[in-house]
Design a protein around this motif. Structure first.
Motif, short mmCIF file in Angstrom:
data_model
loop_
_atom_site.label_atom_id
_atom_site.label_comp_id
_atom_site.label_asym_id
_atom_site.label_seq_id
_atom_site.Cartn_x
_atom_site.Cartn_y
_atom_site.Cartn_z
N SER A 164 0.80 -1.26 -0.04
CA SER A 164 -0.05 0.11 0.14
C SER A 164 0.86 1.19 0.10
CB SER A 164 -0.82 0.04 1.21
OG SER A 164 -0.46 -0.33 2.30
N GLY A 176 2.74 4.56 -1.11
CA GLY A 176 2.59 5.46 -2.13
C GLY A 176 3.49 6.74 -2.00
N ARG A 217 0.68 8.85 -5.56
CA ARG A 217 0.68 7.59 -6.45
C ARG A 217 1.07 6.57 -5.42
NH1 ARG A 217 1.67 10.36 -11.47
NH2 ARG A 217 0.01 11.62 -11.64
N ARG A 218 0.15 5.34 -5.82
CA ARG A 218 0.63 4.16 -4.98
C ARG A 218 1.64 3.62 -5.70
NH1 ARG A 218 -1.52 4.15 -0.35
NH2 ARG A 218 -3.48 5.20 -0.14
N LYS A 250 5.99 -0.84 -9.17
CA LYS A 250 4.92 -0.53 -10.15
C LYS A 250 5.51 -0.61 -11.62
CE LYS A 250 0.93 0.63 -11.86
NZ LYS A 250 0.94 1.84 -12.55
N GLY A 305 -8.68 4.26 1.07
CA GLY A 305 -8.23 4.39 0.01
C GLY A 305 -7.24 3.15 -0.37
N GLU A 361 -9.61 0.51 -1.50
CA GLU A 361 -10.02 0.40 -2.76
C GLU A 361 -8.81 0.04 -3.81
OE1 GLU A 361 -11.57 4.47 -3.40
OE2 GLU A 361 -12.74 4.32 -1.69
N TYR A 362 -7.68 0.74 -3.55
CA TYR A 362 -6.48 0.23 -4.32
C TYR A 362 -6.33 -1.05 -4.52
CZ TYR A 362 -1.79 0.14 -6.59
OH TYR A 362 -0.94 -0.11 -7.19
N GLY A 398 -8.70 -3.03 -6.71
CA GLY A 398 -8.43 -3.05 -8.23
C GLY A 398 -7.45 -4.03 -8.92
#
Ligand code: TSX
Ligand code: MN
Length: 598
Positions: A436, A438, A453-454, A460, A569, A572-573, A576
């Motif tokens: 998580s 960011g 930005r995560r 990423k 948050g 939700e991330y 995804g």
């Protein structure tokens, strides 16, 4: 790749190794790309000198001031080719779901056809270089080899610094019989005809149309992170976007930590940290193992052992000064390739934030410096230098067994909410902390400033497979007999109401690292909160620092209401990533969210 015979005869020397599979692949590539000559790189000084002379003659390299910067050169890349290009970086697994929402994907057959059409005849009139390289110490069981084929002598010169390149690597490849295949051509340097493609199942990389670092030095991000992360999952190890450093205490014991940060958080600076004066006097020392990539695997004793697969630093130049990173500055006084920096009137490299009293005469595009037009150095300008030039480079960096990791540190740039440091309760919680993570953007990265930005584990742009599967792989290390590192999260970038940084950072970060290793050794206290274990002010050595009460409250406090919003948050991330997301990670998030609500 479609083999062709036509009127093209393979250049002499195409079959240059004792390994048939390697000769066959080189011949196949030569028949596709049609170079005038094939050169097998042996990594020798003579070979390097000849390549440098050729590049000086054709203007690819400009010699810098030989008195102030011996054996150092400037390269100016094409102005449209100054950074990695994520939208053109593809992971080509047979199933789209295996690349995951975190990667751009193309079906392997379609991808090969598309890029082979670009490679067709692209090396006519040029020399094709075959670069055998080893990622990691040449005699380490944790190391992995590859061969990069390229038409760029600049790539050869950089690979020679960044990897163990040449004859010893070729000997290991011939012994092992397998290697990662990397095919690279600068092509026309046209952003419209540019791709960086990864075929993890085939251990193959194909890169066309860029000569820039991360797109062209295929051993680094393409092999050591995207392909290696895929191999690591299959073989039970981790390929991570982490620095590795050693902390030697006054008793002479050294703890090693690995740390992941998104870009613009000062990873290279932390890897080369110089202790504050008080610590130096007592005998503390920081040893650099690596500044960007960490490969680690469980040893016989259950601990994770890590190597730096790289042999050099490809560091961002702007902001590197005697203040921010004296070890980096000392490293790049000679034997360094600079890319896209400015130069002074007497041909010394120069960049914004270099902190000297010189002035740039020429900017990174080779034009007279005009601050109204552009900075002297490109914000992503680089130095390439051997790790051996770094004064703090650890002798243990060459140890084939790797170094045992005591702590894993995640971090980001967060102006508010996130305290200076906290510790995860256990491994599963630590994986959630990494997943998580960011960071707030800086101008250098995107143009948009301060947007969160995560960037899970800072991977990423670099994880070669589905993030949900990657998190599951991380969780899988928690098994009987494992002696896993503690996991921490840091934030050097907390700001006060006036917008000023609250923590001095840089060398003073050792105060935080000391608390971590004291936690590992069971010698330091902590306060239990829903988000993890925080030091009380008294648990950290803050001697000599001037930290007002408001700063201490922000750096060491815990804001339950703010964290409730943050965990919404995070939920939700992570959702995804869909149904492949491990249940244990969701449960861990839910547990903390419930504790924050209660
Ligand atoms: O690298 C940084 N680190 C880690 C160092 C070991 N930077 C630079 C980030 C850009 C790459 C930092 N910037 C750090 C940090 O810990 N902290 C900050 C924020 C900061 C900037 C300046 C000051 C204090 C904090 N102070 C003065 O300039 C006097
Ligand atoms: Mn990096």
């Amino acid at each position: 790749m479609n083999a062709r015979t036509k009127d093209f005869e393979l250049p002499p020397g195409t079959a240059g190794s004792r390994l048939q599979a390697l000769n066959d692949w080189v011949a196949e590539v030569a028949s596709l790309t049609r170079p005038d000559a094939v050169h097998w790189c042996d990594g020798s000084d003579a070979e390097n000198a000849a390549l440098i002379a050729k590049m000086e003659a054709d203007g690819t390299l400009l010699r810098l001031n030989e008195q102030t910067h011996p054996q150092s050169w400037l390269h100016r890349s094409h102005p449209d080719d100054v950074a990695r290009v994520e939208h053109l970086t593809l992971v080509c697994t047979p199933e789209r779901e295996d690349a995951g929402p975190n990667n751009h994907w193309m079906a392997p057959a379609e991808a090969h056809a598309k890029i082979d059409a670009l490679f067709d005849g692209c090396m006519q009139g040029r020399t094709m270089y075959v670069i055998p390289y080893c990622m990691g110490p040449i005699d380490s069981p944790l190391s992995r080899c590859g061969v990069e084929i390229t038409d760029s002598p600049y790539v050869v010169a950089n690979m020679r610094i960044m990897t163990r390149m040449g004859a010893p690597a070729l000997a290991r490849i011939e012994r092992e019989g397998s290697f990662v295949k990397g095919l690279h051509s600068i092509g026309e340097l046209d952003p419209e005809r540019r791709f960086i493609m990864h075929f993890p199942e085939e251990l193959t990389i194909k890169s066309y149309g860029s000569g820039y670092g991360g797109n062209a030095l295929l051993g680094k991000k393409c092999h050591a992170l995207r392909i290696a992360s895929h191999q690591a999952r299959a073989e039970g190890w981790l390929a991570e976007h982490m620095l590795i450093l050693g902390i030697e205490n006054p008793q002479g014991d050294t703890h090693y930590i690995a740390a992941a940060f998104p870009s613009a958080c000062g990873k290279t600076n932390l890897a080369m940290l110089i202790p504050p004066e008080g610590y130096r006097e007592k005998g503390w020392k920081i040893w650099t193992i690596g500044d960007d990539i960490c490969w680690m695997r469980p040893g016989a004793d259950g601990r994770l052992y890590a190597i730096n697969p790289e042999a050099g630093f490809f560091g961002v130049a702007p902001g590197t000064s005697r203040k921010s990173n004296p070890n980096a500055l000392a490293s790049i006084q000679s034997h360094t390739i600079f890319t896209n920096v400015g130069v002074t009137a007497d041909n010394q490299p120069w960049w914004e934030g270099i902190g000297n009293d010189q002035a740039p005469a020429t900017d990174w595009r080779g034009e007279p410096y005009d601050p109204a037009k552009r900075p002297a150095a490109h914000p992503n300008s680089r130095f390439t230098v051997s790790a051996k030039r770094c004064p703090s480079y650890s002798p243990m960096a060459e140890d084939p067994q790797g170094v045992p990791i005591s702590a894993i540190v995640f971090g980001g740039r967060r102006a508010s909410l996130v305290p200076l440091v906290f510790e995860a309760r256990d491994w599963t919680h630590g994986v959630l902390v990494g997943a998580s993570m960011g960071s707030e953007t800086t101008a250098a990265a995107t143009g948009a400033v301060g947007v969160m930005r995560r960037d899970p584990m800072a991977m990423k742009p670099f994880c070669g497979y589905n993030f949900a599967d990657y998190f599951a792989h991380w969780l899988s290390f928690d098994k009987a007999g494992a002696k896993l590192p503690r996991v921490f999260h840091v934030n050097w970038f907390r700001k006060g109401a006036d917008g000023a940084f609250l923590w001095p950072g840089f060398g003073d970060n050792l105060r935080v690292l000391e608390w971590m290793i004291d936690r590992v050794d069971g010698k330091a206290g902590a306060v239990d909160t829903p988000i993890g274990l925080l030091p009380a002010e008294a648990d950290l050595d803050l001697a000599g620092l001037d930290l007002p009460a408001e700063a201490r409250e922000a750096l060491f406090g815990f804001d339950a209401a703010g964290w409730r919003t943050e965990f919404e948050g995070i939920g939700e991330y992570l959702e995804g990533y869909g149904p492949r997301m491990p249940a244990a990670l969701r449960a861990e998030r839910d547990r903390i969210a419930a504790a924050l609500a209660g």
